[in-house]
Design a protein around this motif. Structure first.
Motif, PDB file in Angstrom:
ATOM      1  N   VAL A 152      -2.036   0.506   6.627  1.00 31.49           N
ATOM      2  CA  VAL A 152      -2.104  -0.881   6.175  1.00 31.49           C
ATOM      3  C   VAL A 152      -0.722  -1.510   6.305  1.00 31.49           C
ATOM      4  O   VAL A 152       0.304  -0.851   6.112  1.00 31.49           O
ATOM      5  CB  VAL A 152      -2.584  -0.943   4.701  1.00 31.49           C
ATOM      6  N   TRP A 153      -0.679  -2.815   6.614  1.00 29.99           N
ATOM      7  CA  TRP A 153       0.606  -3.509   6.734  1.00 29.99           C
ATOM      8  C   TRP A 153       1.422  -3.356   5.451  1.00 29.99           C
ATOM      9  O   TRP A 153       0.890  -3.407   4.356  1.00 29.99           O
ATOM     10  CB  TRP A 153       0.361  -5.005   7.015  1.00 29.99           C
ATOM     11  N   ASN A 154       2.726  -3.173   5.614  1.00 34.69           N
ATOM     12  CA  ASN A 154       3.674  -3.077   4.505  1.00 34.69           C
ATOM     13  C   ASN A 154       3.392  -1.866   3.617  1.00 34.69           C
ATOM     14  O   ASN A 154       3.542  -1.911   2.402  1.00 34.69           O
ATOM     15  CB  ASN A 154       3.678  -4.361   3.671  1.00 34.69           C
ATOM     16  N   SER A 155       2.982  -0.766   4.242  1.00 39.71           N
ATOM     17  CA  SER A 155       2.784   0.483   3.505  1.00 39.71           C
ATOM     18  C   SER A 155       4.114   1.217   3.338  1.00 39.71           C
ATOM     19  O   SER A 155       5.004   1.123   4.187  1.00 39.71           O
ATOM     20  CB  SER A 155       1.814   1.408   4.241  1.00 39.71           C
ATOM     21  N   HIS A 156       4.220   1.972   2.240  1.00 38.61           N
ATOM     22  CA  HIS A 156       5.362   2.865   2.047  1.00 38.61           C
ATOM     23  C   HIS A 156       4.834   4.292   2.050  1.00 38.61           C
ATOM     24  O   HIS A 156       3.771   4.576   1.487  1.00 38.61           O
ATOM     25  CB  HIS A 156       6.070   2.580   0.727  1.00 38.61           C
ATOM     26  N   VAL A 157       5.588   5.195   2.691  1.00 35.90           N
ATOM     27  CA  VAL A 157       5.163   6.580   2.847  1.00 35.90           C
ATOM     28  C   VAL A 157       6.058   7.485   1.998  1.00 35.90           C
ATOM     29  O   VAL A 157       7.286   7.350   2.007  1.00 35.90           O
ATOM     30  CB  VAL A 157       5.230   7.016   4.321  1.00 35.90           C
ATOM     31  N   TYR A 158       5.426   8.404   1.279  1.00 36.61           N
ATOM     32  CA  TYR A 158       6.127   9.368   0.440  1.00 36.61           C
ATOM     33  C   TYR A 158       5.700  10.769   0.873  1.00 36.61           C
ATOM     34  O   TYR A 158       4.516  11.050   1.003  1.00 36.61           O
ATOM     35  CB  TYR A 158       5.779   9.192  -1.036  1.00 36.61           C
ATOM     36  N   ILE A 159       6.676  11.665   1.082  1.00 37.33           N
ATOM     37  CA  ILE A 159       6.362  13.020   1.510  1.00 37.33           C
ATOM     38  C   ILE A 159       7.016  14.006   0.561  1.00 37.33           C
ATOM     39  O   ILE A 159       8.193  13.863   0.220  1.00 37.33           O
ATOM     40  CB  ILE A 159       6.874  13.323   2.938  1.00 37.33           C
ATOM     41  N   CYS A 160       6.262  15.005   0.145  1.00 29.83           N
ATOM     42  CA  CYS A 160       6.824  16.114  -0.626  1.00 29.83           C
ATOM     43  C   CYS A 160       6.133  17.388  -0.174  1.00 29.83           C
ATOM     44  O   CYS A 160       4.922  17.553  -0.367  1.00 29.83           O
ATOM     45  CB  CYS A 160       6.650  15.909  -2.131  1.00 29.83           C
ATOM     46  N   GLY A 161       6.888  18.267   0.444  1.00 33.73           N
ATOM     47  CA  GLY A 161       6.315  19.490   0.972  1.00 33.73           C
ATOM     48  C   GLY A 161       7.363  20.270   1.716  1.00 33.73           C
ATOM     49  O   GLY A 161       8.561  20.021   1.576  1.00 33.73           O
ATOM     50  N   PRO A 162       6.947  21.220   2.545  1.00 32.55           N
ATOM     51  CA  PRO A 162       7.911  22.026   3.306  1.00 32.55           C
ATOM     52  C   PRO A 162       8.655  21.183   4.336  1.00 32.55           C
ATOM     53  O   PRO A 162       8.201  20.106   4.729  1.00 32.55           O
ATOM     54  CB  PRO A 162       7.024  23.084   3.974  1.00 32.55           C
ATOM     55  N   GLN A 163       9.781  21.700   4.792  1.00 25.94           N
ATOM     56  CA  GLN A 163      10.642  20.941   5.693  1.00 25.94           C
ATOM     57  C   GLN A 163       9.923  20.554   6.981  1.00 25.94           C
ATOM     58  O   GLN A 163      10.116  19.459   7.508  1.00 25.94           O
ATOM     59  CB  GLN A 163      11.898  21.753   6.026  1.00 25.94           C
ATOM     60  N   ASN A 189       0.861  -1.181   0.000  1.00 29.71           N
ATOM     61  CA  ASN A 189       0.000   0.000   0.000  1.00 29.71           C
ATOM     62  C   ASN A 189       0.899   1.233   0.000  1.00 29.71           C
ATOM     63  O   ASN A 189       2.056   1.174   0.440  1.00 29.71           O
ATOM     64  CB  ASN A 189      -0.894  -0.007   1.248  1.00 29.71           C
ATOM     65  N   HIS A 190       0.366   2.355  -0.500  1.00 27.78           N
ATOM     66  CA  HIS A 190       1.182   3.558  -0.655  1.00 27.78           C
ATOM     67  C   HIS A 190       0.455   4.749  -0.043  1.00 27.78           C
ATOM     68  O   HIS A 190      -0.725   4.977  -0.328  1.00 27.78           O
ATOM     69  CB  HIS A 190       1.472   3.821  -2.133  1.00 27.78           C
ATOM     70  N   ILE A 191       1.165   5.507   0.799  1.00 25.60           N
ATOM     71  CA  ILE A 191       0.610   6.679   1.464  1.00 25.60           C
ATOM     72  C   ILE A 191       1.384   7.910   0.987  1.00 25.60           C
ATOM     73  O   ILE A 191       2.599   7.992   1.168  1.00 25.60           O
ATOM     74  CB  ILE A 191       0.715   6.565   2.996  1.00 25.60           C
ATOM     75  N   PHE A 192       0.673   8.863   0.367  1.00 26.65           N
ATOM     76  CA  PHE A 192       1.283  10.092  -0.107  1.00 26.65           C
ATOM     77  C   PHE A 192       0.884  11.249   0.801  1.00 26.65           C
ATOM     78  O   PHE A 192      -0.304  11.428   1.097  1.00 26.65           O
ATOM     79  CB  PHE A 192       0.843  10.401  -1.543  1.00 26.65           C
ATOM     80  N   ILE A 193       1.867  12.027   1.230  1.00 28.17           N
ATOM     81  CA  ILE A 193       1.622  13.191   2.072  1.00 28.17           C
ATOM     82  C   ILE A 193       2.219  14.392   1.351  1.00 28.17           C
ATOM     83  O   ILE A 193       3.429  14.445   1.103  1.00 28.17           O
ATOM     84  CB  ILE A 193       2.243  13.009   3.467  1.00 28.17           C
ATOM     85  N   ALA A 194       1.370  15.347   0.969  1.00 25.17           N
ATOM     86  CA  ALA A 194       1.815  16.466   0.140  1.00 25.17           C
ATOM     87  C   ALA A 194       1.339  17.792   0.722  1.00 25.17           C
ATOM     88  O   ALA A 194       0.270  17.880   1.317  1.00 25.17           O
ATOM     89  CB  ALA A 194       1.283  16.324  -1.288  1.00 25.17           C
ATOM     90  N   GLY A 195       2.166  18.803   0.524  1.00 22.46           N
ATOM     91  CA  GLY A 195       1.792  20.159   0.877  1.00 22.46           C
ATOM     92  C   GLY A 195       2.045  21.076  -0.300  1.00 22.46           C
ATOM     93  O   GLY A 195       3.121  21.054  -0.898  1.00 22.46           O
TER      94      GLY A 195
END
Length: 562
Positions: free
Chosen positions: A430-441, A357-363
């Motif tokens: 979810v188990w075995n998720s990968h998290v990606y972040i792109c935004g301010p520090q 599963n993939h979790i994207f966090i964006a600002g």
């Protein structure tokens, strides 16, 4: 291709192994499997089964990854399971390493990844006969190694197990069907012809995953038509990069024109660029890529590619009032028909193919790094969710693309008091998720801290600060240590160290152009550095710098990468 070193592994011819017996035949229907549908849970079948060009009767495939003519049937060596037993002896996992565990159709011993070669013609039929077709069995051709996906991690409950299987060259292989027929367990499996005696399944894994620098092998494998498309495309793509290396070294700026320009939000411009001289076969740009461009005023910048191909693509550019002219020039002065130079389209934020599963966090403008990746995940039936923070509703960018994924997108509007609860998101992942972040520090720091508190490891998180990669700053000078020291070279305010070193004739690699990939790192021999980008650790920053974004302070001395 020039002189080449000796191959990194033995490539002598491999003898045809003795015939063996088909121990088991397995098929399955597509069923829910974790967050997706899968046919990996194959059940034992008895009696006669018909083999058609698309495989066994009553066997269903997720055609995103499996099935089709090149992947009609999967075979796995039964003795490989004892090897996995030795590596994973816990009773809970041990019970899963049994025939059928890898989702194979054929279970047999004797044939394995080291003695089966690409292009082998394999007859399955009554022992002592050479006839094929109908009641006499079928004729198959070895097409490609299995490239394990995240479903094996899910299957065995072991994170990153899938890449371990190709590291050990114990993945099994696929067949394409050359002649249809009826088969049953107990029939003989015999290799009747071998056309590629040095290219075993194990050796292909070596050159797909480990030795990626052998140009001669790349050229040879790209030309072998019997290799299935999925695997052969790896070598074809690699060969194209080799063939264009000289052009990249000289950094010939390919001219593009501004095809369209419009406001996505009050502060984000959608920019569509089109190549002046179209290529014969434009390629789709990989999700997560960056385009390194030169503006008409001479400034050079890298921006995330939202979507498109190598002839026409879309960028999203946010106005940054604190920058030295890149984004403000694009917003205020760039017009339709203007010419922009493209140096390269390089890898940026890549998808973790082993995640379930993939979790994207964006600002803000960080959304541009994820749009193409979300589209790719949707197309291959993988699950994801985007958490997108904006100051107000009018700042939501690329709504036409986001609308396709509305069920998998949560927008947090600060003006309405909505706040992204990152610790809660990661704790309930979810188990075995990968998290990606792109935004301010501050968003990155908060996510990294929350991930650690939630028990996530550093290899389950990928982040980048992406504001259009402002590489400008105070001028500095540099000496470059090579066979003959060259310098001092002057790096002006609007230049990067990478540009200056390339202009001076040094072959410095680069990919993302924004300090995220680390391709352009150079050793620092003396002097102080203003570090930018995310590719180097604090320890690495003591002896290296990123030539694409980091800057010297005063005068520095650097070497060349090994």
């Amino acid at each position: 291709m020039g002189s080449q070193p000796q191959p990194s592994i033995d490539l002598s011819s491999i003898d045809i192994p003795p015939p063996t017996t088909l121990e088991q035949i397995r098929t399955s229907k597509l069923r829910p499997f974790g967050p997706v549908l899968s046919g990996i849970d194959k059940q034992l079948r008895s009696g006669k089964l018909y083999v058609s060009p698309l495989g066994l009767s009553e066997d269903e495939h997720d055609l995103t990854f499996h099935g089709g003519p090149d992947k009609a049937i999967h075979q796995y060596c039964s003795s490989n399971y004892s090897f996995w037993h030795s590596l994973y002896p816990s009773p809970e996992i041990l019970a899963k390493f049994v025939p059928g565990g890898f989702g194979e159709n054929f279970v047999a011993d004797g044939l394995n990844e080291s003695n089966v070669c690409i292009g082998d013609l394999v007859r399955i039929g009554p022992a002592g006969s050479t006839l094929t077709g109908g009641a006499n069995g079928c004729l198959l051709e070895v097409s490609l190694p299995r490239q394990p996906c995240f479903k094996l991690n899910q299957r065995f409950g072991i994170k990153n197990f899938a890449p371990r299987t190709h590291q050990e060259a114990k993945t099994g292989w696929y067949y394409r069907v050359k002649e249809e027929g009826w088969i049953h367990e107990g029939m003989e499996i015999r290799i009747v012809r071998r056309t590629q005696p040095k290219w075993s399944i194990a050796r292909l894994h070596h050159y797909v995953h480990r030795d990626t620098k052998d140009d001669a092998v790349t050229e040879e494998l790209a030309a072998i038509e019997v290799i299935g498309n999925e695997c052969r495309k790896v070598f074809i793509k690699r060969l194209r990069k080799i063939q264009s290396k000289n052009a990249r070294r000289s950094e010939a700026w390919v001219p593009f024109t501004v095809k369209s320009k419009s406001l996505e939000t009050p502060r984000i411009v959608r920019l569509e660029l089109e190549r002046v001289r179209k290529s014969e076969s434009p390629e789709k740009i990989d999700a997560g890529s960056h385009a390194y461009i030169k503006l008409p005023n001479g400034l050079r910048r890298a921006y995330s590619v939202v979507r498109g191909n190598t002839d026409c693509f879309v960028l999203g550019v946010a106005r940054d009032d604190s920058s030295r002219g890149g984004s403000t020039y694009i917003h205020d002065k760039l017009t339709l028909g203007d010419t922009i130079g493209l140096a390269s389209i390089g890898a940026g934020m890549s998808r973790d193919q082993m995640a379930s599963n993939h979790i994207f966090i964006a600002g803000g403008i960080g959304i541009t790094a994820f749009l193409a990746m979300m589209e790719r995940l949707s197309n291959i039936n993988q699950t994801f969710h985007l958490h997108y923070a904006v100051r107000e509703a009018s700042e939501v960018a690329f709504t036409d693309l986001l609308s396709r994924f509305s069920a998998d997108v949560t927008i947090y509007d600060k003006s309405k008091g909505q706040r992204m609860n990152i610790p809660d998101i990661l704790t309930n992942r979810v188990w075995n998720s990968h998290v990606y972040i792109c935004g301010p520090q501050r968003m990155i720091d908060g996510t990294v801290e929350a991930a650690s508190a939630a028990g996530m490891t550093s290899d389950e998180i990928h982040y980048e600060v992406f504001e259009g990669a402002d590489t400008t700053g105070d001028p500095f000078t540099v000496d470059v240590l090579s066979n003959e020291t060259k310098g001092p070279l002057e790096v002006e305010s609007e230049q990067s160290l990478l540009d200056v070193m390339r202009d001076a004739g040094f072959d410095i690699g680069s990919s993302c152009g924004v300090g995220n990939c680390g391709t352009c790192r150079v050793p620092v021999k003396s002097g102080r550095v203003q570090h930018r980008g995310t590719a180097l650790t604090e320890i690495e920053q003591k002896t290296e710098m990123l030539a694409c974004v980091s800057r010297g302070i005063g005068h520095i001395v650097v070497g060349l990468p090994e």
